[in-house]
Design a protein around this motif. Structure first.
Motif, short mmCIF file in Angstrom:
data_model
loop_
_atom_site.label_atom_id
_atom_site.label_comp_id
_atom_site.label_asym_id
_atom_site.label_seq_id
_atom_site.Cartn_x
_atom_site.Cartn_y
_atom_site.Cartn_z
N SER A 77 0.69 -1.15 0.08
CA SER A 77 -0.06 -0.32 0.27
C SER A 77 0.94 1.09 -0.04
N LEU A 78 0.97 2.28 -0.84
CA LEU A 78 1.43 3.53 -0.86
C LEU A 78 0.51 4.21 -0.44
N HIS A 79 1.32 5.96 -0.23
CA HIS A 79 0.60 7.18 0.92
C HIS A 79 0.97 8.01 0.37
N ALA A 80 0.24 8.51 -0.69
CA ALA A 80 1.19 10.91 -0.87
C ALA A 80 -0.58 11.48 -0.83
N SER A 81 0.52 12.59 -0.66
CA SER A 81 -0.11 13.89 -0.11
C SER A 81 -0.10 14.53 -1.94
N VAL A 82 -1.48 14.10 -2.71
CA VAL A 82 -1.94 14.44 -3.58
C VAL A 82 -2.26 16.23 -3.67
N TYR A 83 -2.59 17.02 -4.83
CA TYR A 83 -2.61 18.59 -5.12
C TYR A 83 -4.49 18.10 -5.48
N VAL A 84 -5.38 18.41 -5.93
CA VAL A 84 -7.00 18.36 -5.84
C VAL A 84 -6.65 19.91 -7.04
N SER A 85 -7.48 19.37 -8.14
CA SER A 85 -7.82 20.44 -8.83
C SER A 85 -9.06 19.69 -10.54
N ASN A 86 -9.50 20.93 -11.03
CA ASN A 86 -10.52 19.95 -11.72
C ASN A 86 -10.62 19.24 -12.07
N LYS A 87 -9.49 19.02 -12.98
CA LYS A 87 -9.43 18.08 -14.04
C LYS A 87 -7.97 18.20 -14.55
N ILE A 88 -7.55 16.80 -14.99
CA ILE A 88 -5.79 16.47 -15.38
C ILE A 88 -5.51 16.44 -16.47
N LEU A 89 -5.10 16.87 -17.59
CA LEU A 89 -4.83 17.06 -18.73
C LEU A 89 -5.86 17.35 -19.34
N ASP A 90 -5.90 17.18 -20.98
CA ASP A 90 -7.73 17.69 -22.02
C ASP A 90 -8.70 16.46 -21.08
N PRO A 91 -9.27 16.65 -21.79
CA PRO A 91 -10.65 15.57 -21.35
C PRO A 91 -10.69 14.21 -22.53
N ALA A 92 -10.03 14.67 -23.58
CA ALA A 92 -10.09 14.16 -25.21
C ALA A 92 -8.79 12.22 -24.10
N PHE A 93 -8.05 13.02 -23.97
CA PHE A 93 -6.82 11.82 -23.28
C PHE A 93 -7.66 10.78 -21.78
N GLY A 94 -8.72 11.68 -21.43
CA GLY A 94 -8.82 11.26 -19.91
C GLY A 94 -10.03 10.18 -19.96
N PRO A 95 -11.04 9.93 -18.89
CA PRO A 95 -10.78 11.32 -17.89
C PRO A 95 -10.32 10.47 -16.79
N PHE A 96 -8.96 11.30 -16.62
CA PHE A 96 -8.16 10.24 -15.14
C PHE A 96 -8.52 11.28 -14.31
N HIS A 97 -8.72 9.93 -12.79
CA HIS A 97 -8.47 10.65 -11.17
C HIS A 97 -7.24 10.66 -10.91
N VAL A 98 -6.54 10.27 -11.05
CA VAL A 98 -5.24 10.67 -10.50
C VAL A 98 -4.04 10.53 -11.05
N LEU A 99 -3.28 11.50 -11.14
CA LEU A 99 -1.48 11.61 -11.85
C LEU A 99 -0.68 11.62 -10.55
N LEU A 100 0.14 10.52 -10.81
CA LEU A 100 1.44 10.17 -9.68
C LEU A 100 2.54 10.96 -10.82
N GLY A 101 3.03 11.90 -10.29
CA GLY A 101 4.50 12.00 -10.52
C GLY A 101 5.39 11.00 -10.58
N VAL A 102 6.36 11.73 -10.77
CA VAL A 102 8.36 11.37 -10.66
C VAL A 102 8.39 10.82 -9.41
N VAL A 103 8.04 11.05 -8.34
CA VAL A 103 8.76 10.83 -6.69
C VAL A 103 7.92 9.41 -6.52
N LEU A 104 6.63 9.26 -7.51
CA LEU A 104 6.30 7.59 -6.72
C LEU A 104 6.20 6.55 -8.31
#
Length: 155
Positions: A77-104
């Motif tokens: 199990s992993l834990h992460a602090s995530v920032y909340v935003s209205n959307k992730i990327l362009d809706p044409a690519f999504g929908p995505f619920h979570v974006l995990l950056g380089v740190v994870l």
């Protein structure tokens, strides 16, 4: 574009499936407002600028903690602090619920990694040699950078 399904723990202790974008080029860890509401998670105030090529700058509207696992049965199990935003990327690519950056994302690769310390970059060994990645000091500014490049080619 690499995508994944992850199981994110909701406020009631159940796990819900979320569509994830593991982005090894991004400093950001993000989740959408819709996802956080569905999970019943509380968010703290956080107003951080997000820069993404090809899009106007946007701001986050909160910060929350998530606990998640792979979509496949696992004890990890992993834990992460995530920032909340209205959307992730362009809706044409999504929908995505979570974006995990380089740190994870990069530490999850199966290769030798060396940590340079807490909140500092790390190095990972690959077939192309050692790669350095991780958090970059922004000089105390509240700013995240997300990289996404789309290549359209006939080849």
């Amino acid at each position: 574009m690499c995508t994944a399904l992850i199981q994110v723990r909701d406020i009631w202790g159940n796990y819900q499936t979320c569509r994830c974008l593991p982005d090894s080029e991004s400093q950001a860890l993000l989740a959408t407002n819709e996802c956080i509401k569905r999970l019943g998670l509380r968010k703290e105030k956080a107003n951080v600028s997000i820069s993404c090529p090809g899009a106007s700058d946007t701001r986050t509207n909160g910060l929350t903690e998530i606990q998640f696992t792979s979509h496949f049965p696992t004890q990890n199990s992993l834990h992460a602090s995530v920032y909340v935003s209205n959307k992730i990327l362009d809706p044409a690519f999504g929908p995505f619920h979570v974006l995990l950056g380089v740190v994870l994302t990069l530490p999850s690769l199966k290769g030798q990694t060396l940590s340079l310390g807490k909140d500092k970059p790390f190095v990972i060994h690959s077939k192309l040699g050692w790669k350095i990645a991780g958090k970059a000091n922004s000089g105390g500014q509240n700013f995240l950078h997300v990289n996404h490049i789309q290549l359209v080619s006939d080849h």
